[in-house]
Write an enzyme that holds these catalytic residues in place. Structure first.
Site, PDB file in Angstrom:
ATOM      1  N   VAL A  20      -3.630  -6.767   7.890  1.00  0.00           N
ATOM      2  CA  VAL A  20      -2.609  -7.443   9.189  1.00  0.00           C
ATOM      3  C   VAL A  20      -3.253  -6.797  10.302  1.00  0.00           C
ATOM      4  O   VAL A  20      -3.318  -7.799  11.261  1.00  0.00           O
ATOM      5  CB  VAL A  20      -1.216  -6.788   8.902  1.00  0.00           C
ATOM      6  CG1 VAL A  20      -0.298  -7.730   9.730  1.00  0.00           C
ATOM      7  CG2 VAL A  20      -0.603  -7.266   7.622  1.00  0.00           C
ATOM      8  N   ARG A  44      -6.675   6.074  10.146  1.00  0.00           N
ATOM      9  CA  ARG A  44      -6.870   7.336   9.537  1.00  0.00           C
ATOM     10  C   ARG A  44      -8.270   7.634   9.094  1.00  0.00           C
ATOM     11  O   ARG A  44      -8.886   8.678   8.928  1.00  0.00           O
ATOM     12  CB  ARG A  44      -5.898   7.097   8.290  1.00  0.00           C
ATOM     13  CG  ARG A  44      -5.747   8.584   7.396  1.00  0.00           C
ATOM     14  CD  ARG A  44      -4.376   8.417   6.631  1.00  0.00           C
ATOM     15  NE  ARG A  44      -4.022   7.226   5.975  1.00  0.00           N
ATOM     16  CZ  ARG A  44      -3.385   7.214   4.905  1.00  0.00           C
ATOM     17  NH1 ARG A  44      -3.217   8.341   4.352  1.00  0.00           N
ATOM     18  NH2 ARG A  44      -3.164   5.874   4.332  1.00  0.00           N
ATOM     19  N   LYS A 102       8.431  -2.754   5.563  1.00  0.00           N
ATOM     20  CA  LYS A 102       9.809  -2.923   5.090  1.00  0.00           C
ATOM     21  C   LYS A 102      10.619  -1.775   4.502  1.00  0.00           C
ATOM     22  O   LYS A 102      11.657  -1.560   4.567  1.00  0.00           O
ATOM     23  CB  LYS A 102       9.739  -4.243   4.128  1.00  0.00           C
ATOM     24  CG  LYS A 102       8.887  -4.272   3.172  1.00  0.00           C
ATOM     25  CD  LYS A 102       7.484  -4.911   3.488  1.00  0.00           C
ATOM     26  CE  LYS A 102       6.298  -4.528   2.800  1.00  0.00           C
ATOM     27  NZ  LYS A 102       5.521  -5.491   2.034  1.00  0.00           N
ATOM     28  N   ILE A 133       7.880 -16.372   7.586  1.00  0.00           N
ATOM     29  CA  ILE A 133       9.102 -17.217   7.677  1.00  0.00           C
ATOM     30  C   ILE A 133      10.053 -16.390   8.876  1.00  0.00           C
ATOM     31  O   ILE A 133      10.156 -15.247   8.595  1.00  0.00           O
ATOM     32  CB  ILE A 133       9.691 -17.272   6.400  1.00  0.00           C
ATOM     33  CG1 ILE A 133       8.852 -17.940   5.348  1.00  0.00           C
ATOM     34  CG2 ILE A 133      11.117 -18.135   6.517  1.00  0.00           C
ATOM     35  CD1 ILE A 133       9.466 -18.025   3.831  1.00  0.00           C
ATOM     36  N   GLY A 184      -5.052  -9.313  -1.093  1.00  0.00           N
ATOM     37  CA  GLY A 184      -4.207  -8.454  -0.053  1.00  0.00           C
ATOM     38  C   GLY A 184      -2.817  -8.651  -0.102  1.00  0.00           C
ATOM     39  O   GLY A 184      -2.140  -8.418   0.911  1.00  0.00           O
ATOM     40  N   GLU A 187       1.281  -4.575  -2.494  1.00  0.00           N
ATOM     41  CA  GLU A 187       1.437  -3.115  -1.776  1.00  0.00           C
ATOM     42  C   GLU A 187       0.068  -2.213  -2.412  1.00  0.00           C
ATOM     43  O   GLU A 187      -0.294  -2.653  -3.452  1.00  0.00           O
ATOM     44  CB  GLU A 187       2.743  -2.690  -2.239  1.00  0.00           C
ATOM     45  CG  GLU A 187       3.904  -3.490  -1.758  1.00  0.00           C
ATOM     46  CD  GLU A 187       3.891  -3.784  -0.374  1.00  0.00           C
ATOM     47  OE1 GLU A 187       3.982  -2.697   0.359  1.00  0.00           O
ATOM     48  OE2 GLU A 187       3.674  -4.869   0.074  1.00  0.00           O
ATOM     49  N   ASP A 198      10.013  -3.768  -3.591  1.00  0.00           N
ATOM     50  CA  ASP A 198       9.867  -4.329  -2.400  1.00  0.00           C
ATOM     51  C   ASP A 198      10.814  -5.514  -1.888  1.00  0.00           C
ATOM     52  O   ASP A 198      11.199  -5.777  -0.791  1.00  0.00           O
ATOM     53  CB  ASP A 198       8.230  -4.987  -2.441  1.00  0.00           C
ATOM     54  CG  ASP A 198       8.054  -5.841  -1.127  1.00  0.00           C
ATOM     55  OD1 ASP A 198       7.583  -5.070  -0.078  1.00  0.00           O
ATOM     56  OD2 ASP A 198       7.776  -7.079  -1.050  1.00  0.00           O
ATOM     57  N   LYS A 202      13.589  -5.610   1.201  1.00  0.00           N
ATOM     58  CA  LYS A 202      13.629  -6.677   2.125  1.00  0.00           C
ATOM     59  C   LYS A 202      15.210  -7.415   2.106  1.00  0.00           C
ATOM     60  O   LYS A 202      15.621  -7.758   3.259  1.00  0.00           O
ATOM     61  CB  LYS A 202      12.545  -8.008   1.700  1.00  0.00           C
ATOM     62  CG  LYS A 202      11.241  -7.590   2.065  1.00  0.00           C
ATOM     63  CD  LYS A 202      10.180  -8.607   1.299  1.00  0.00           C
ATOM     64  CE  LYS A 202       8.971  -8.217   1.724  1.00  0.00           C
ATOM     65  NZ  LYS A 202       7.685  -8.927   0.884  1.00  0.00           N
ATOM     66  N   GLY A 300       0.071 -11.671   2.992  1.00  0.00           N
ATOM     67  CA  GLY A 300      -1.500 -11.911   3.287  1.00  0.00           C
ATOM     68  C   GLY A 300      -1.614 -11.536   4.937  1.00  0.00           C
ATOM     69  O   GLY A 300      -0.877 -11.647   5.763  1.00  0.00           O
TER      70      GLY A 300
HETATM   71  N1  HSE Z   1       3.734  -6.946  -1.218  1.00  0.00           N
HETATM   72  C1  HSE Z   1       4.252  -7.888  -0.346  1.00  0.00           C
HETATM   73  C2  HSE Z   1       4.587  -9.214  -1.078  1.00  0.00           C
HETATM   74  C3  HSE Z   1       3.522  -8.345   0.836  1.00  0.00           C
HETATM   75  O1  HSE Z   1       3.576  -9.534  -1.940  1.00  0.00           O
HETATM   76  O2  HSE Z   1       5.527  -9.737  -0.649  1.00  0.00           O
HETATM   77  C4  HSE Z   1       4.464  -8.766   2.029  1.00  0.00           C
HETATM   78  O3  HSE Z   1       5.482  -8.253   2.476  1.00  0.00           O
END
Ligand code: HSE
Length: 422
Positions: A20, A44, A102, A133, A184, A187, A198, A202, A300
């Site tokens: 990103v 890093r 998040k 979005i 990509g 996570e 995840d 959200k 992505g």
């Molecule tokens: N790993 C997350 C997903 C990345 O697949 O939605 C975007 O938040």
């Protein structure tokens, strides 16, 4: 004063140069109208080859945080504990902050809201939910609490990618996960995607903006696609459904909110059925407008960078989230007091306490698995863990939340069910 004079010049300190961060760097290079410039990037691993001039990079976070000419910190790193330190330090130094983290936001949202108010600085994180979005800003600005009846969404791109590839291309779960990682989307610890963590992070952020509900994500019922199996997919197909991982929140008749993340049977005419691969989609229901559908890439580099870019653009006008539902209205409360229609699939009868169902509607078994469809009080899922055991999967039906259900306790059907399976 002209619009140009009102706009703030954005001097950016960027943390992280992964998918990103690099995406954002490239986009900013080609967006001079934004009046934004990356001054320093904190990384890093200094020896990794980067597609940007070497003098841009440092490993010293303080160089960015203590630089008074940097008025915006963009935090795009993976490590949520380090992200928390960066973001809270930057807010205390009255720098505007944009983040996509998040996990960190969901786990610390109460404190992060307090810091924004105390130091009167913007903290924007549109990229943290559904990447491209603009769902947070719409919930924040457009949907009044009274009118918002509910939302249901595919908010994790990786699990949606896996479910799509497994069902359409018949590749294995592990190969699909590998593809999601290579692209990509996943996570760096992909169990966060697969186990629904995840998605629930959200959902907890969306609840703050939709209903003013502040809740730790792990207090919300959630499960991912980890226990789904081929038999579940076949069972779904026979009934004309496909299975998607859905985050949902619904306002009940008493005004309280039901919210959870779980696999769900999706009918072919549900808008979420059209959401494939790494795309996300959120259906919002409001009293007057009926259903509205938000759709776009949910993971992505570039889709996430596009949301960060939009936050940056909003910062030029000093845009802040106001948390209107929390601060200016009586926030809604979460409830466990409702019934749900679910399908449980399992291997051994003892794994499922059938007597906890209020009503068993249907059951079937083959040599591999048993499927039971029934109505359960939601609190059963809150207080017990049998439905999370390996080899037990749970899938919610469409319109699974049954408000004002009158319990029937149809024991006879349950006895038949036990007899048939034993
Ligand atoms: N790993 C997350 C997903 C990345 O697949 O939605 C975007 O938040």
């Amino acid at each position: 004063m002209s619009i140009q004079e009102q706009q703030t010049k954005l001097n950016i300190g960027l943390f992280g140069f992964g998918v990103v961060g690099e995406g954002l760097y490239k986009v900013l290079e080609h967006t001079p109208t934004l009046n934004a410039q990356i001054k320093k990037v904190c990384i890093r691993h200094p020896h990794k080859k980067r597609n940007a001039p070497a003098e841009l990079f440092t490993t010293d976070a303080d160089l960015l945080l203590n630089d008074d000419s940097i008025n915006v910190i963009i935090e795009l790193i993976d490590d949520s504990a380090a992200a928390y330190n960066i973001v809270t330090t930057a807010l205390r130094k009255k720098k505007a902050v944009v983040s996509a983290n998040k996990k960190m936001i969901a786990e610390h949202i109460e404190e992060l809201i307090a810091l924004q108010l105390l130091f009167d600085v913007p903290f924007l994180y549109e990229a943290a939910c559904c990447a491209s979005i603009p769902i947070i800003r719409n919930l924040e600005e457009y949907y009044d609490n009274d009118l918002l009846q509910g939302l249901s969404g595919i908010v994790n791109g990786s699990t949606n990618y896996i479910l799509t590839k497994v069902s359409k291309e018949r590749i294995s779960f592990n190969d699909a996960l590998k593809q999601a990682q290579e692209a990509g989307f996943a996570e760096s610890d992909p169990s966060l995607d697969v186990n629904g963590i995840d998605a629930v992070n959200k959902l907890s952020i969306l609840l703050a903006h939709a209903y003013g509900i502040i809740t730790p994500p792990d207090a919300l019922i959630h499960t991912g696609i980890q226990n789904l199996n081929n038999d579940d997919a076949i069972f779904a197909k026979e009934k004309g459904y496909e299975i998607k991982l859905v985050a949902q929140a619904r306002k009940l008749a008493d005004g309280n909110i039901a919210a959870f993340v779980a696999p769900q049977f999706i009918e072919s005419d549900n808008q979420l059925a059209s959401v494939k691969n790494e795309y996300n989609g959120v259906v919002i229901e409001s009293s007057l407008a009926d259903k509205q559908f938000f759709y776009g890439k949910g993971a992505g580099g570039f889709p996430t960078a596009s949301a960060v870019l939009s936050d940056l653009s909003a910062l030029r006008y000093n845009y802040k989230y106001e948390y209107k539902k929390l601060r200016y209205q009586v926030p809604s409360a979460l409830t466990d007091d409702f019934y749900v229609k679910v399908c449980i699939s399992f291997k051994a009868l003892l794994q499922v306490p059938h007597e906890r169902f209020d009503k068993i509607l249907e059951w079937s078994s083959n040599e591999q698995r048993c499927h039971v469809t029934g109505i359960l009080h939601f609190s059963e899922l809150v207080k017990s863990n049998w439905w999370k055991q390996p080899n037990v999967s749970i899938v919610f039906y469409p319109d699974a939340i049954i408000d004002n259900y009158v319990p029937e306790k149809t024991g006879v059907l349950q006895e038949e069910f036990v007899e048939q399976l034993c």
